[in-house]
Design a protein around this motif. Structure first.
Motif, mmCIF file in Angstrom:
data_model
loop_
_atom_site.group_PDB
_atom_site.id
_atom_site.type_symbol
_atom_site.label_atom_id
_atom_site.label_comp_id
_atom_site.label_asym_id
_atom_site.label_seq_id
_atom_site.Cartn_x
_atom_site.Cartn_y
_atom_site.Cartn_z
ATOM 1 N N ASP A 108 0.846 -1.234 -0.089
ATOM 2 C CA ASP A 108 0.074 0.034 -0.059
ATOM 3 C C ASP A 108 0.923 1.401 0.079
ATOM 4 N N TYR A 151 0.876 6.874 0.445
ATOM 5 C CA TYR A 151 1.393 8.017 0.955
ATOM 6 C C TYR A 151 2.807 8.199 0.288
ATOM 7 N N SER A 183 -3.071 5.777 -4.398
ATOM 8 C CA SER A 183 -4.113 6.768 -4.479
ATOM 9 C C SER A 183 -4.099 8.071 -4.777
ATOM 10 N N SER A 214 -5.971 10.251 -3.328
ATOM 11 C CA SER A 214 -6.454 10.952 -1.921
ATOM 12 C C SER A 214 -5.543 11.852 -1.442
#
Ligand code: PLP
Length: 408
Positions: free
Chosen positions: A213, A216, A244, A246
């Motif tokens: 993941d 960041y 992402s 985001s």
């Protein structure tokens, strides 16, 4: 009708609701007091203007006969996939085909859904503390066995604490799937290529899969810290990577992300044949998703334009300056703080041996500062406290000053 017993048996989603409950009680008792919120990991700066412009232009395009589009391709529009490959991977010397990237509405969605590719008896390893989604998704699917003594049966926690420099050990018993998140939520720490390499080697030697993941990754500034697991040799045969928009471009409310599943990543089916995970994921998507909306994908594409990239980088730099202020001020106040250099999270050891919920209450009462108790991220989070950098500049300095004051 019987409900999913695994879901029904799960402990209540306690962390943020309990934080909200305690904050509400405090507000009721002290309506005049101004609280500083460094708890929830949501961005606060507005969307990059050019992403918003592309978003609305694409929406208007859809209202014209020539510009109307129906269902998007399930894996994403080629224009966005090409931008992802050019901006996020080409500079690292990593290349993929368009079919190896899947655009989605969130890294959370993907990180939670990837477990659908694994056999029910797979053994899972996660770092501890951990972004809870990985554990919860596997628990809901019944993969982790019973919840007992604060632990799930088929789950191995890889402890990450100050004592081991927040570098997880390799699984002690054989793991089929290892979830790694770097830069890490909640600790804000990263792994160097040398520290990550043993996991790639482990996965190759044990026919394991790494779910990496990298939500960041935009926050990494130090050399030697990989932006992608595919910078490591051999990773493209054993790793899937979730990214992402985001946190890199302020898209938490827009919803756009992507997952890379290289063609080389395989697993074994019932009769013992090798099966491509990329093929399985596409098969699954075809049944479960109709893709991500055209305006959203145009907005994400715009975040990769020169102007969008500059605006997005400015946002990241702004948050990282907040992190820098918090880190400097808290350390100079004698606090033991980690992370905050290549990530928007700071991970503070609770002072004087306080439990992490006790420290939450202490900071709320004495400083009017809201953070997140580390215990909410797994047993290894006890004794730690998470602070985020997603706030206005003055909040960072003020929060640090208030914490310093409260600690005397
Ligand atoms: N992965 C990690 C580690 C996160 O911390 C978060 C958000 O907090 C996400 C994924 C969610 O990403 P998205 O907004 O794309 O669903």
């Amino acid at each position: 009708m019987n409900v999913n017993p695994h879901l029904a048996a799960m402990p209540a989603g306690y962390l943020f609701s309990e934080v909200a409950r305690r904050v509400a009680l405090f507000r009721e008792a002290h309506p005049q007091k101004q609280l500083l919120k460094l708890g929830i990991g949501d961005v606060t700066l507005p969307l990059p203007a050019c992403a918003a412009a592309a978003f609305s232009k694409a929406a208007l395009e859809m209202a014209t006969p020539e510009g109307f589009r129906g269902y998007p391709p399930e894996g994403g529009y080629p224009f966005l996939i090409d931008a992802i490959l050019a901006r996020d991977y080409a500079p690292l010397g990593v290349s993929f085909g368009r079919d190896e990237v899947f655009v989605s509405d969130g890294a959370k969605t993907d990180a939670a859904a990837l477990q659908e590719l694994f056999a029910p008896d797979c053994r899972i390893a996660v770092t501890d503390p951990v972004y809870p989604v990985y554990v919860d998704a596997n628990a809901m699917a019944g993969r982790l066995g019973a919840w007992a003594d604060g632990r799930w049966g088929r789950l191995e926690y890889l402890p990450c604490r100050a004592e081991n420099g927040f570098v997880p050990p390799l699984p002690g018993r054989r793991a089929d799937v290892i979830y790694l998140c770097y830069p890490n939520n909640p600790t804000g720490t990263t792994l160097t290529a040398e520290q990550l390499k043993p996991f790639v080697d482990y996965a190759r030697e044990n026919d394991a899969l790494i779910i990496y993941d990298a939500a960041y990754r935009a926050y990494i500034s130090r050399p030697g810290v990989p932006r992608s697991i595919y910078e490591l040799e051999g990773a493209r045969d054993v790793a899937v990577e979730c990214c992402s928009f985001s946190k890199s471009a302020g898209f938490t409310g827009v919803r756009c992300a992507y997952t890379v599943i290289p063609e080389g990543v395989t697993g074994t089916d019932g009769p013992g044949r090798r099966v491509s995970l990329n093929r399985l994921w596409r098969r699954r998507l075809g049944s479960k998703s109709n893709g991500v909306s055209y305006p959203v994908q145009r907005a994400a594409e715009a975040a990769y334009s020169d102007e969008g990239w500059r605006q997005a980088r400015e946002g990241v730099a702004y948050y990282m300056q907040n992190a820098g202020i918090l880190l400097r001020e808290l350390r100079s106040a004698g606090c033991e703080v980690y992370g905050g250099v290549d990530a928007p999270y700071l991970w503070m050891r609770t002072p004087r041996g306080m439990g992490s919920w006790a420290f939450f209450d202490f900071l709320l009462e004495r400083a009017g500062v809201v953070g997140t108790p580390g215990a909410g991220f797994g047993p290894g989070g006890e004794g730690y406290f998470r602070l985020t950098a997603f706030h206005a500049r003055q909040v960072a300095a003020e929060a640090a000053a208030r914490i310093r004051g409260a600690l005397g």
